[in-house]
Design an enzyme around this catalytic site. Structure first.
Site, mmCIF file in Angstrom:
data_model
loop_
_atom_site.group_PDB
_atom_site.id
_atom_site.type_symbol
_atom_site.label_atom_id
_atom_site.label_comp_id
_atom_site.label_asym_id
_atom_site.label_seq_id
_atom_site.Cartn_x
_atom_site.Cartn_y
_atom_site.Cartn_z
ATOM 1 N N GLY A 28 35.432 38.021 30.091
ATOM 2 C CA GLY A 28 35.257 37.018 31.152
ATOM 3 C C GLY A 28 34.485 37.645 32.293
ATOM 4 N N ARG A 109 41.227 24.904 31.208
ATOM 5 C CA ARG A 109 41.622 23.523 30.913
ATOM 6 C C ARG A 109 40.528 22.586 31.407
ATOM 7 N NH1 ARG A 109 47.683 21.694 31.364
ATOM 8 N NH2 ARG A 109 47.573 19.774 30.184
ATOM 9 N N ARG A 115 47.630 19.987 26.661
ATOM 10 C CA ARG A 115 48.120 21.371 26.728
ATOM 11 C C ARG A 115 48.039 22.055 25.362
ATOM 12 N NH1 ARG A 115 53.717 22.866 27.801
ATOM 13 N NH2 ARG A 115 53.352 25.060 28.162
ATOM 14 N N ASP A 176 51.965 37.413 40.998
ATOM 15 C CA ASP A 176 53.188 36.728 41.426
ATOM 16 C C ASP A 176 54.112 37.700 42.167
ATOM 17 O OD1 ASP A 176 52.393 34.358 39.797
ATOM 18 O OD2 ASP A 176 52.719 35.779 38.170
ATOM 19 N N HIS A 204 54.168 33.607 33.408
ATOM 20 C CA HIS A 204 53.239 33.397 34.526
ATOM 21 C C HIS A 204 52.875 31.910 34.544
ATOM 22 C CE1 HIS A 204 49.944 33.595 37.314
ATOM 23 N NE2 HIS A 204 49.159 33.052 36.412
HETATM 24 P P1 NAX Z 1 36.145 31.835 35.398
HETATM 25 O O1 NAX Z 1 36.025 30.510 34.731
HETATM 26 O O2 NAX Z 1 35.442 32.076 36.673
HETATM 27 O O3 NAX Z 1 35.671 32.971 34.373
HETATM 28 C C1 NAX Z 1 36.117 33.019 33.052
HETATM 29 C C2 NAX Z 1 35.039 33.687 32.235
HETATM 30 O O4 NAX Z 1 35.557 33.880 30.923
HETATM 31 C C3 NAX Z 1 33.775 32.844 32.101
HETATM 32 O O5 NAX Z 1 32.635 33.612 32.433
HETATM 33 C C4 NAX Z 1 33.775 32.442 30.631
HETATM 34 O O6 NAX Z 1 32.486 32.277 30.102
HETATM 35 C C5 NAX Z 1 34.513 33.639 30.031
HETATM 36 N N1 NAX Z 1 35.015 33.415 28.682
HETATM 37 C C6 NAX Z 1 35.500 32.281 28.126
HETATM 38 N N2 NAX Z 1 35.824 32.485 26.854
HETATM 39 C C7 NAX Z 1 35.548 33.771 26.579
HETATM 40 C C8 NAX Z 1 35.646 34.578 25.412
HETATM 41 N N3 NAX Z 1 36.099 34.075 24.259
HETATM 42 N N4 NAX Z 1 35.263 35.873 25.480
HETATM 43 C C9 NAX Z 1 34.789 36.385 26.623
HETATM 44 N N5 NAX Z 1 34.656 35.673 27.761
HETATM 45 C C10 NAX Z 1 35.029 34.384 27.734
HETATM 46 O O7 NAX Z 1 37.705 32.085 35.522
HETATM 47 P P2 NAX Z 1 38.488 33.142 36.440
HETATM 48 O O8 NAX Z 1 38.782 32.505 37.745
HETATM 49 O O9 NAX Z 1 37.759 34.425 36.425
HETATM 50 O O10 NAX Z 1 39.884 33.233 35.673
HETATM 51 C C11 NAX Z 1 39.977 33.815 34.410
HETATM 52 C C12 NAX Z 1 41.352 33.581 33.810
HETATM 53 O O11 NAX Z 1 42.361 34.207 34.588
HETATM 54 C C13 NAX Z 1 41.758 32.115 33.697
HETATM 55 O O12 NAX Z 1 42.333 31.894 32.422
HETATM 56 C C14 NAX Z 1 42.823 31.984 34.772
HETATM 57 O O13 NAX Z 1 43.719 30.919 34.503
HETATM 58 C C15 NAX Z 1 43.477 33.324 34.683
HETATM 59 N N6 NAX Z 1 44.322 33.759 35.798
HETATM 60 C C16 NAX Z 1 45.454 34.431 35.505
HETATM 61 C C17 NAX Z 1 46.263 34.967 36.488
HETATM 62 C C18 NAX Z 1 47.483 35.729 36.141
HETATM 63 O O14 NAX Z 1 48.192 36.111 37.057
HETATM 64 N N7 NAX Z 1 47.798 35.994 34.887
HETATM 65 C C19 NAX Z 1 45.966 34.769 37.927
HETATM 66 C C20 NAX Z 1 44.541 34.419 38.175
HETATM 67 C C21 NAX Z 1 43.923 33.481 37.171
HETATM 68 O O15 NAX Z 1 44.293 32.168 37.464
#
Ligand code: NAX
Length: 350
Positions: A28, A109, A115, A176, A204
């Site tokens: 990502g 999403r 979901r 968190d 989470h």
């Molecule tokens: P973004 O949408 O800005 O970036 C996600 C990136 O992942 C994009 O560039 C997309 O192209 C890439 N991606 C998608 N599928 C992929 C794959 N199969 N292989 C490699 N890259 C891929 O999201 P962002 O704000 O950076 O958040 C990323 C993730 O973190 C989300 O799922 C979000 O829900 C999660 N989070 C988790 C948190 C936690 O505490 N566990 C907190 C922060 C965040 O909400």
């Protein structure tokens, strides 16, 4: 004296010059969390100020042009520890010989998406990435899953990499944890590092249970129980919990984007603690494999527990007293994870 100091300086410099670079993957990597995260990793905040790094950046094919921009910026930072940056959309390149993998990318999403469909898409991603870990990464690799649903994605990745110990996998609940710590600190009027040993139990998600029954606040040089320092039980059992549970949604509402700076900081805290250990007398929260736990949490989940870390291995902090209030909340978040896991497993075997 001066000669001795110069000699010591030389020894340290030579040692650092000789350290082998470690290979760190961020998936990502074209996204917003990665944009806040990569600089901290590349400048040594996570793996140490003497540890050279090869940064591997994985994203999906349409994001490769964006990734090029990220690579240029990393080069323009002129960071001495950063030995190489490898942008890729191929798992065989991305997961090769890894020492650490930070899996941030996942399927977000989309409007109207159920979901279940979201879970299905993410099971496919984390199955592929788990299999790539199995095939290409070092068996000692430390894997941190951030992409949501983080706990279940982490479980799927670990099940798809059976030759890598389950203990090497963890998912992020440190954001968190930091939120809980900060809420208590602000309430009491102390710096955040004067609050320790909060715990995030479970998923989470909004069912997570931020627990301060064993947390300690240092005020005027004295350690006191957080419940006594806050002196407002109804806040601690009410608004405090819902504020932490709903914080992600509140940030999205205000910023029109999800948490990125604080998420990146939490990722750094989490991985740095895996690498260097937790401070004496302190624990942190992270999602880890639940089998064999002493808190009555069902086996075979990635569930957030209080852990202490030493020599790159975590140990759950056992023996904390759990009252009925806590028990109910710990069970509710476990039930959500069991349901999520069981649905995910049907997709995994399909
Ligand atoms: P973004 O949408 O800005 O970036 C996600 C990136 O992942 C994009 O560039 C997309 O192209 C890439 N991606 C998608 N599928 C992929 C794959 N199969 N292989 C490699 N890259 C891929 O999201 P962002 O704000 O950076 O958040 C990323 C993730 O973190 C989300 O799922 C979000 O829900 C999660 N989070 C988790 C948190 C936690 O505490 N566990 C907190 C922060 C965040 O909400």
């Amino acid at each position: 004296m001066l000669t001795l100091l110069s000699a010591m300086y030389l020894v340290v410099r030579t040692a650092s010059a000789q350290a082998e670079p470690i290979r760190v993957l961020v998936t990502g990597a074209a996204g917003q969390i990665a944009y806040s995260l990569l600089y901290s990793i590349a400048k040594g905040d996570v793996f140490g100020k003497d540890q050279p790094i090869i940064l591997v950046l994985l994203d999906i094919t349409p994001m490769l042009p964006v990734l090029d921009g990220v690579v240029m910026e990393l080069q323009d930072c002129a960071l001495p520890l950063l030995r190489e940056v490898i942008p890729t959309d191929k798992v065989e390149v991305g997961f090769k010989d890894l020492d650490a993998a930070i899996l941030v990318g996942s399927m977000p999403r989309k409007e109207g998406m159920e979901r279940k469909d979201l879970l299905k898409a993410n099971v496919a991603i984390f199955k592929t990435q788990g299999e790539a870990l199995e095939k290409y990464a070092k068996k000692t690799v430390k894997v941190l899953v951030v992409g949501n649903p983080a706990n279940t994605n982490c479980l799927i990745a670990s099940k798809s990499a059976p030759s890598i110990p389950k203990e090497n996998f963890s998912c992020l609940t440190r954001l968190d944890h930091n939120r809980a710590r900060s809420q208590v600190a602000m309430r009491v009027g102390v710096p955040s590092d004067s609050v320790k040993n909060v715990t995030i139990w479970g998923n989470h998600s909004s069912t997570q249970y931020p627990d301060v029954h064993h947390a300690i606040v240092t005020r005027n040089g004295k350690e006191i129980a957080a419940f006594d320092a806050v002196n407002d039980e109804s806040w601690l059992k009410g608004d405090f919990i819902s504020t932490v549970q709903q914080r992600g949604a509140a940030v999205i509402k205000a910023r029109k984007l999800s948490s990125a700076m604080s998420a990146a900081k939490a990722i750094c805290d989490h991985m740095r603690d895996i690498w260097f250990g937790t401070p004496d007398g302190e624990w942190v929260s992270m999602g880890i494999y639940s089998s064999g736990n002493s808190y009555g949490v069902p086996d075979d989940l990635m569930y957030s527990f209080p852990v202490k870390i030493k020599n790159k291995s975590w140990k759950v902090v056992d023996g904390l007293s759990i009252n009925d209030f806590s028990r109910g909340k710990m069970d509710a978040t476990a039930a959500e994870l069991v349901e999520e896991r069981d649905t995910a497993l049907t997709f995994l075997s399909a």
